[in-house]
Design an enzyme around this catalytic site. Structure first.
Site, mmCIF file in Angstrom:
data_model
loop_
_atom_site.group_PDB
_atom_site.id
_atom_site.type_symbol
_atom_site.label_atom_id
_atom_site.label_comp_id
_atom_site.label_asym_id
_atom_site.label_seq_id
_atom_site.Cartn_x
_atom_site.Cartn_y
_atom_site.Cartn_z
ATOM 1 C CG HIS A 180 23.394 67.935 -6.713
ATOM 2 N ND1 HIS A 180 23.644 67.409 -7.955
ATOM 3 C CD2 HIS A 180 23.522 69.285 -6.861
ATOM 4 C CE1 HIS A 180 23.931 68.380 -8.801
ATOM 5 N NE2 HIS A 180 23.844 69.531 -8.165
ATOM 6 C CG HIS A 223 22.147 72.637 -7.094
ATOM 7 N ND1 HIS A 223 23.497 72.639 -7.307
ATOM 8 C CD2 HIS A 223 21.953 73.273 -5.905
ATOM 9 C CE1 HIS A 223 24.113 73.251 -6.300
ATOM 10 N NE2 HIS A 223 23.189 73.639 -5.431
ATOM 11 C CG ASP A 240 21.134 72.661 -12.681
ATOM 12 O OD1 ASP A 240 21.102 72.622 -11.435
ATOM 13 O OD2 ASP A 240 22.196 72.583 -13.323
ATOM 14 C CG HIS A 241 21.387 68.462 -11.185
ATOM 15 N ND1 HIS A 241 22.369 67.635 -11.688
ATOM 16 C CD2 HIS A 241 21.889 69.715 -11.254
ATOM 17 C CE1 HIS A 241 23.410 68.367 -12.041
ATOM 18 N NE2 HIS A 241 23.150 69.632 -11.780
ATOM 19 C CG HIS A 267 28.107 70.958 -6.555
ATOM 20 N ND1 HIS A 267 28.443 72.149 -7.155
ATOM 21 C CD2 HIS A 267 26.828 70.697 -6.942
ATOM 22 C CE1 HIS A 267 27.411 72.583 -7.872
ATOM 23 N NE2 HIS A 267 26.417 71.725 -7.752
ATOM 24 C CG ASP A 271 26.421 69.834 -11.016
ATOM 25 O OD1 ASP A 271 26.400 69.237 -12.104
ATOM 26 O OD2 ASP A 271 25.621 70.742 -10.710
ATOM 27 C CG HIS A 310 26.725 71.377 -15.808
ATOM 28 N ND1 HIS A 310 25.777 72.281 -16.206
ATOM 29 C CD2 HIS A 310 26.397 71.026 -14.544
ATOM 30 C CE1 HIS A 310 24.905 72.489 -15.222
ATOM 31 N NE2 HIS A 310 25.265 71.731 -14.196
#
Ligand SMILES: [Zn+2]
Length: 269
Positions: free
Chosen positions: A65, A67, A69-70, A123, A142, A180
């Site tokens: 996805h 975001h 941090d990905h 999410h 996530d 995570h």
């Protein structure tokens, strides 16, 4: 002539390495000792460090996805080595060469890996998961966490329950590689939601022991999640009763129980 050479077996022997990133992310690196695919590289440097130290050649990037941090490490990794980038049908994510939706397949021929794609919105709306059916793995970003699930940033409770149910239908021994290390906090919440679940108490102790030794709690399994994750257990009588008593839940509808659980978890300390 039929003959099974030992080398044919070892060629498909893949390993998964957890690369810690930021405060609590895991970037998953799948390799055969020579080539590697990386899932959700939010940061490039920890991936490059592992590639160099293990003498592995990057062959593909897989994204779940949008975001940061990905996906944040993708440009740097592509400067290091231009490889195919598989990801959701979201034009806002730069660098994707192969857009994927429900029922599509991603393949990394260098390591003999084929992944089935599931759309799992909730999410985010673009969220997808990768299932390695042969190996019995799911990379779910996530969406499903060990003992919990992702926050609803873009999707609805209805979408997320549908997505989680899709993951819960995978074989019970499927290893769950989420993105995570939230497990212990998730399970503390789970105990508040379902205090009578003895498996849950045992799991919390086991996961706390792993963390006290600095070990990841991931991967989990689909079966363990079905037994202990409240967000997959929103039809359980004890959870619904807890929500009715503590959170003012009126209806017993699973999707409303899920929404009440998610809201409670957002504020749970
Ligand atoms: Zn996210």
């Amino acid at each position: 002539m039929l003959s099974a050479k030992p080398s044919d077996i070892s060629r498909n022997a893949l390993s998964v390495v957890a690369i810690p990133a930021f405060a609590d992310n895991y970037i998953w690196l799948i390799h055969n000792g020579e080539h590697a695919a990386v899932v959700d590289p939010g940061d490039a440097q920890p991936v490059l460090d592992v590639l160099i130290s293990r003498n592995l050649t990057l062959a593909a990037i897989l994204l779940t996805h949008h975001h940061a941090d990905h996906v944040g490490g993708v440009p740097h990794l592509l400067r290091h080595r231009p490889v195919p980038v598989w990801g959701p049908r979201n034009p806002s994510i730069g660098g994707i060469t192969n857009h994927l939706g429900e029922g599509d397949h991603a393949s990394v021929p260098e390591i003999g890996l084929v992944l089935d794609v599931l759309e799992v919105p909730g999410h985010t709306l673009d969220h997808i998961a990768y299932v390695a059916a042969q190996e019995g793995w799911v990379f779910c970003g996530d969406t499903l966490f060990a003992g919990g699930c992702g926050r609803l940033f873009e999707g609805s409770a209805q979408q997320m329950t549908t997505s989680l149910a899709k993951l819960a239908r995978l074989p019970g021994d499927t290893a769950v590689y989420c993105a995570h290390e939230y497990t212990v906090a998730n399970l503390r919440f789970a105990v508040a939601a379902e205090p009578g679940n003895s498996l849950l108490h045992a799991r919390l102790l086991a996961e706390q022991t792993k963390r006290s030794h600095g070990e990841p709690t991931i991967p989990s399994t689909i079966e363990l999640e079905k037994q202990t994750n409240p967000f997959l257990r929103n039809t359980e009588a004890e959870i619904i009763a807890t929500l009715q008593n503590k959170r003012g839940l009126v209806s017993g509808k699973p999707v409303e129980a899920f929404a009440a659980l998610r809201e409670w978890k957002n504020a749970f300390r």
